[in-house]
Write a protein that holds these residues in place. Structure first.
Motif, short mmCIF file in Angstrom:
data_model
loop_
_atom_site.label_atom_id
_atom_site.label_comp_id
_atom_site.label_asym_id
_atom_site.label_seq_id
_atom_site.Cartn_x
_atom_site.Cartn_y
_atom_site.Cartn_z
N GLU A 1 -34.28 -90.25 84.98
CA GLU A 1 -34.74 -91.16 86.02
C GLU A 1 -34.00 -90.85 87.32
O GLU A 1 -32.98 -90.15 87.33
CB GLU A 1 -34.51 -92.61 85.61
CG GLU A 1 -33.04 -92.96 85.41
CD GLU A 1 -32.82 -94.40 85.03
OE1 GLU A 1 -33.83 -95.11 84.87
OE2 GLU A 1 -31.65 -94.81 84.89
N ASP B 1 -31.68 -92.01 90.50
CA ASP B 1 -30.65 -93.02 90.69
C ASP B 1 -30.75 -93.63 92.08
O ASP B 1 -31.61 -93.25 92.90
CB ASP B 1 -29.26 -92.44 90.43
CG ASP B 1 -28.90 -91.32 91.42
OD1 ASP B 1 -29.60 -91.17 92.44
OD2 ASP B 1 -27.92 -90.61 91.16
N GLU B 2 -29.87 -94.59 92.37
CA GLU B 2 -29.95 -95.33 93.62
C GLU B 2 -29.49 -94.51 94.82
O GLU B 2 -29.72 -94.92 95.97
CB GLU B 2 -29.10 -96.61 93.51
CG GLU B 2 -27.61 -96.38 93.29
CD GLU B 2 -27.26 -96.10 91.84
OE1 GLU B 2 -26.06 -95.98 91.53
OE2 GLU B 2 -28.20 -95.99 91.01
N THR C 1 -30.47 -87.63 90.57
CA THR C 1 -31.11 -87.71 89.26
C THR C 1 -30.08 -88.11 88.21
O THR C 1 -28.94 -87.64 88.25
CB THR C 1 -31.75 -86.36 88.88
OG1 THR C 1 -32.68 -85.97 89.90
CG2 THR C 1 -32.48 -86.46 87.56
N ARG C 2 -30.49 -88.96 87.30
CA ARG C 2 -29.63 -89.37 86.20
C ARG C 2 -30.31 -89.02 84.88
O ARG C 2 -31.47 -89.35 84.67
CB ARG C 2 -29.36 -90.87 86.26
CG ARG C 2 -28.47 -91.37 85.12
CD ARG C 2 -28.32 -92.88 85.13
NE ARG C 2 -27.68 -93.34 86.35
CZ ARG C 2 -28.27 -94.12 87.25
NH1 ARG C 2 -29.52 -94.53 87.05
NH2 ARG C 2 -27.63 -94.51 88.33
N LEU D 1 -23.99 -90.23 80.24
CA LEU D 1 -24.75 -90.17 81.48
C LEU D 1 -24.35 -88.93 82.26
O LEU D 1 -23.15 -88.67 82.46
CB LEU D 1 -24.49 -91.41 82.35
CG LEU D 1 -25.39 -92.63 82.15
CD1 LEU D 1 -25.24 -93.19 80.75
CD2 LEU D 1 -25.09 -93.69 83.20
N GLU E 1 -24.96 -87.54 85.96
CA GLU E 1 -25.46 -87.94 87.26
C GLU E 1 -25.38 -86.75 88.21
O GLU E 1 -24.31 -86.15 88.39
CB GLU E 1 -24.66 -89.12 87.81
CG GLU E 1 -24.79 -90.36 86.94
CD GLU E 1 -24.01 -91.55 87.47
OE1 GLU E 1 -24.49 -92.68 87.30
OE2 GLU E 1 -22.94 -91.32 88.06
N VAL F 1 -24.81 -100.05 85.48
CA VAL F 1 -25.59 -98.98 86.12
C VAL F 1 -27.02 -99.47 86.32
O VAL F 1 -27.68 -99.84 85.34
CB VAL F 1 -25.58 -97.71 85.25
CG1 VAL F 1 -26.40 -96.61 85.92
CG2 VAL F 1 -24.16 -97.24 85.00
N THR G 1 -30.90 -99.26 86.42
CA THR G 1 -31.79 -98.35 85.71
C THR G 1 -33.20 -98.92 85.64
O THR G 1 -33.38 -100.14 85.70
CB THR G 1 -31.26 -98.09 84.28
OG1 THR G 1 -32.15 -97.23 83.59
CG2 THR G 1 -31.14 -99.39 83.51
#
Length: 391
Positions: free
Chosen positions: A152, A154-155, A159-160, A178, A180, A242, A244
């Motif tokens: 997905e 990330d903020e 990409t995470r 995870l 990141e 986190v 998500t």
């Protein structure tokens, strides 16, 4: 015609129910025999019966088309053997009109299949998956040897990638890692957590170790010199939250068979996959197959019509039932072949799901029309055989 339709409907429903009870019972018996090897200290015999009961809607959903085909053939063959179809035909009811009556008879089964597909089967599959996770520590599908993988954004625009070792139900996870990445695809952080919980759009990690990598670490390593400052930092935390886009429902969707999910859940999971640039072909094909499932029941009745309408003198019922079984198995194999060929050949999802049903429907309609209106060539050949036969 209404009275005749009700009578035919009663015969078809009764025969289909008997066939489904036999087929579902047979499949559950073999599944129970296979599951006896798993019975032990953690999984008791009572738990095994409970899991098999949760699989009952799945078996019913998968076997309903074939059961309807065999049941309809059995009912129509019995009517034909007792000359009841002959009386209807002699009273002016055409084969196409009888087929229309069969389609009307199938509508309640279509509605029942929709309820089974959208509410009962997904709920039973979800409960079965959670029970297997609790009793066996694992479930059947969606897991690699390294666990479950998700991707997905990330903020921070990067990409995470999330690796989950075990799903324990209700959004709880164990052995979480995870990865990141920054927007330029360089690794930024690696987080290892003993367990976590998905709740309200966040993943709460507990007992975690975070490895923070300096943005200039790649350049420092490329210089082949000892860097002046550490290129990574190891931090131990008790808890971290986190943001998500994953939810407990999407976690379960990862391990469920796509055909056993509700349409709304499939649409949500397909949207999630596409938003994260992940492959969604399998889920899109499953969506189209669920949409085409009611049409499949109509195809089964259409295939049963020309078989049941055929007039036979002796041994007709057994021969027709055998032909129905062969056609049902053949249609199932054609469906699986289309699914595999469509995935390998990158066919459009609608074609993968609808082509077998359209082929079966067209073939059955052609057979029925051929029975209603004999082809001139077949009539000519029949007359020639009669002329050549000795008086």
């Amino acid at each position: 015609m209404r009275t005749a339709r009700r009578y035919i409907a009663r015969e078809i429903y009764r025969s289909t129910a008997v066939v489904l009870v036999a087929l579902v019972g047979l499949f559950m018996f073999f599944a129970l025999i296979e599951g006896l090897d798993k019975v032990g200290q953690r999984l008791t015999l009572l738990n095994l019966f409970y899991l098999q009961a949760l699989d009952l809607p799945n078996h019913l959903y998968e076997l309903l088309p074939i059961g309807l085909l065999i049941g309809a053939v059995l009912a129509l063959a019995g009517l034909a053997q007792r000359n009841e179809l002959t009386i209807l035909r002699a009273s002016g009811v055409s084969g196409m009109r009888l087929l229309g009556a069969l389609w009307l008879i199938t509508i309640p089964l279509v509605l029942g299949a929709f309820i089974l597909s959208e509410f009962i089967t997904p709920a039973a599959e979800l409960r079965g998956s959670e029970s297997r996770l609790a009793l066996l520590g694992r479930t059947d599908g969606g897991r690699l040897s390294s666990g479950y993988w998700f991707k997905e954004a990330d903020e921070q625009g990067g990409t995470r990638i999330i690796n989950i070792g075990q799903l324990t139900g209700q959004g709880r996870v164990d052995d979480v890692v995870l990865y990141e990445f920054a927007p330029d695809a360089t690794l930024r952080d690696v987080v290892q957590a003993a367990n976590g919980q998905f709740e309200q759009g966040r993943l709460v990690l507990r007992d975690l170790t975070e490895t923070r990598i300096h943005p200039q670490s790649a350049n420092a390593l490329a210089d082949a010199r000892i860097p002046d400052a550490p290129i990574s930092e190891l931090v131990h935390l008790d808890q971290r939250s986190v943001p998500t886009s994953l939810t407990p429902e999407r976690l379960i969707a990862r391990i469920l068979t796509p055909e056993r999910m509700a349409i709304s859940d499939l649409l949500d999971y397909i949207r999630y996959l596409k938003n994260n640039q992940l492959e969604a072909d399998r889920q899109e094909v499953a969506l189209w197959r669920k949409i085409a499932y009611p049409f499949t029941l109509l195809v089964m009745v259409t295939i049963a019509a020309p078989i049941g309408f055929m007039q036979t003198r002796r041994g007709g019922v057994g021969l027709k039932v055998f032909a129905g079984i062969i056609l049902g198995v053949g249609f199932f194999m054609l469906n699986q072949l289309a699914l595999n060929a469509g995935m390998l050949g990158d066919w459009p999802p609608w074609a993968t799901a609808l082509v077998p049903s359209l082929v079966g429907q067209a073939a059955a309609l052609l057979a029925l029309v051929g029975m209603e209106h004999r082809h001139p060539l077949s009539l000519w050949l029949r007359q020639r055989r009669l002329q050549r036969s000795p008086a």
